[in-house]
Design a protein around this motif. Structure first.
Motif, PDB file in Angstrom:
ATOM      1  N   HIS A  94       0.631  -1.232  -0.057  1.00  0.00           N
ATOM      2  CA  HIS A  94       0.064  -0.034   0.112  1.00  0.00           C
ATOM      3  C   HIS A  94       0.815   1.392  -0.085  1.00  0.00           C
ATOM      4  O   HIS A  94       0.526   2.205   0.666  1.00  0.00           O
ATOM      5  N   GLN A  97      -0.399   6.395  -3.174  1.00  0.00           N
ATOM      6  CA  GLN A  97      -1.642   7.042  -3.189  1.00  0.00           C
ATOM      7  C   GLN A  97      -2.520   6.606  -2.003  1.00  0.00           C
ATOM      8  O   GLN A  97      -3.575   5.993  -2.010  1.00  0.00           O
ATOM      9  N   ILE A  98      -1.911   6.738  -0.702  1.00  0.00           N
ATOM     10  CA  ILE A  98      -2.712   6.574   0.612  1.00  0.00           C
ATOM     11  C   ILE A  98      -3.843   7.617   0.565  1.00  0.00           C
ATOM     12  O   ILE A  98      -3.482   8.619   0.490  1.00  0.00           O
ATOM     13  N   THR A  99      -5.116   6.917   0.922  1.00  0.00           N
ATOM     14  CA  THR A  99      -6.277   7.774   1.532  1.00  0.00           C
ATOM     15  C   THR A  99      -6.735   7.006   2.547  1.00  0.00           C
ATOM     16  O   THR A  99      -6.231   6.146   3.096  1.00  0.00           O
ATOM     17  N   GLU A 101      -9.675   5.849   3.057  1.00  0.00           N
ATOM     18  CA  GLU A 101     -10.063   4.324   2.684  1.00  0.00           C
ATOM     19  C   GLU A 101      -8.984   3.293   2.495  1.00  0.00           C
ATOM     20  O   GLU A 101      -9.307   2.348   2.999  1.00  0.00           O
ATOM     21  N   SER A 102      -8.201   3.683   1.871  1.00  0.00           N
ATOM     22  CA  SER A 102      -7.116   2.617   1.761  1.00  0.00           C
ATOM     23  C   SER A 102      -6.203   2.208   2.959  1.00  0.00           C
ATOM     24  O   SER A 102      -5.696   1.348   3.157  1.00  0.00           O
ATOM     25  N   LYS A 104      -7.647   2.405   5.932  1.00  0.00           N
ATOM     26  CA  LYS A 104      -8.630   1.713   6.526  1.00  0.00           C
ATOM     27  C   LYS A 104      -8.756   0.128   6.221  1.00  0.00           C
ATOM     28  O   LYS A 104      -8.633  -0.729   6.901  1.00  0.00           O
ATOM     29  N   THR A 105      -8.343   0.021   4.855  1.00  0.00           N
ATOM     30  CA  THR A 105      -8.144  -1.319   4.141  1.00  0.00           C
ATOM     31  C   THR A 105      -6.930  -2.053   4.808  1.00  0.00           C
ATOM     32  O   THR A 105      -7.022  -3.234   5.206  1.00  0.00           O
ATOM     33  N   MET A 106      -5.888  -1.245   4.794  1.00  0.00           N
ATOM     34  CA  MET A 106      -4.762  -1.778   5.393  1.00  0.00           C
ATOM     35  C   MET A 106      -4.690  -2.069   6.740  1.00  0.00           C
ATOM     36  O   MET A 106      -4.371  -3.083   7.184  1.00  0.00           O
ATOM     37  N   GLU A 109      -6.588  -5.558   6.797  1.00  0.00           N
ATOM     38  CA  GLU A 109      -5.700  -6.528   6.318  1.00  0.00           C
ATOM     39  C   GLU A 109      -4.571  -7.009   7.348  1.00  0.00           C
ATOM     40  O   GLU A 109      -4.307  -8.130   7.578  1.00  0.00           O
TER      41      GLU A 109
END
Length: 287
Positions: A94, A97-99, A101-102, A104-106, A109
């Protein structure tokens, strides 16, 4: 066994440079051993690891910067250790382009791969904004410290964004009691929020800068310096004023569901700092 046969067998067991390449299943998972002390660990993981990231900008496009990460999970009492390499593997997947939402996904995971109920990630990075001097329009650059903070507890995730913004504050008391002049200082405003809708980190920076006596700039000519010092003089604020005015702005914006506002004045005529803090969770009953 002949010497030739022994050498061949030995060479076959080694990697290209003599490193052992035993099958993974043949290497014991020491972290997975049982631990007899019966003590769970609240947070275990990696910290102070720097990694390149790309952040979306309000003005468009993305800004490349370097973030410092802390990544942690809880560890049940029965396990000896966690798998540190998995944190880095997740981070590597990851990196761009960390946002929110990404991010939160990380976080999800991480807790899944580490087989943990709770997880925590912090990502702090310098964020650069072009600013223009108030009179001459000279272009300069200001850097701000921005932090994304994620907590996952029993399947529920909370995300926070924090900004640290330097401003100028001018003392109302000094202005009132002095025949001429007033002391001022650089102050550091910290805003941490949890939101239920999209917002830009720049919006928090704007709020902090507008509620100091005056904002800071990367470059100022003499006529600009005159403008900002006079602006501060016309807008004196105690540290208490700063946090109250910012809290009022956040109270009026329904996107921000909880917040903590801090201001520290690095006093210019005292050997100490002045400090104030307000925090509120709008979703809790008023006390």
């Amino acid at each position: 066994m002949s010497t030739t046969a022994k050498s061949a067998t030995h060479a076959d067991a080694l990697g290209p440079r003599g490193h052992g390449r035993a099958a993974a299943e043949d290497i014991e998972d020491v972290q997975g051993r049982a631990d007899p002390r019966n003590l769970a660990i609240n947070k275990v993981g990696i910290c102070d690891i720097r990694h390149p990231v790309s952040i979306a900008q309000r003005v468009g496009g993305h800004q490349s910067t370097v973030a410092t990460f802390g990544m942690y999970v809880n560890l049940p009492h029965e396990f000896k250790g966690t798998h540190m390499s998995r944190f880095v593997e997740i981070l590597n997947a990851h990196e761009h382009q960390i946002t929110l939402e990404s991010f939160k996904t990380m976080l999800g995971e991480m807790t899944e791969r580490l087989e943990s109920d709770n997880g925590h990630i912090e990502m702090t990075f310098p964020y650069f904004v072009d600013k223009y001097a108030p009179i001459t329009g000279e272009k300069g650059v200001m850097d701000y410290e921005v932090t994304f903070i994620g907590d996952r507890v029993d399947g529920h995730t909370d995300m926070h964004v924090e900004v640290k913004v330097p401003v100028t504050t001018l003392c109302p008391c000094s202005k009132d009691i002095s025949d001429y002049g007033a002391h001022n200082q650089r102050s550091l405003v910290t805003i941490r929020v949890k939101a239920n809708a999209f917002f830009w980190a720049e919006e928090l920076i704007d709020i902090a800068e507008s509620e100091g006596s005056c904002e800071l700039f990367g470059i100022l000519k003499r006529i600009d310096e005159k403008a900002v010092t006079e602006r501060a003089y016309e807008n004196p604020k105690f540290v208490e004023d700063v946090v109250r005015d910012i809290a009022t702005r956040l109270n009026d914006d329904d996107r921000f569901r909880s917040y903590r506002v801090e201001s520290e004045n690095f006093e210019s005529i005292h050997n100490h700092s002045a400090y104030a803090m307000i925090e509120r969770d709008k979703d809790l009953p008023a006390s």
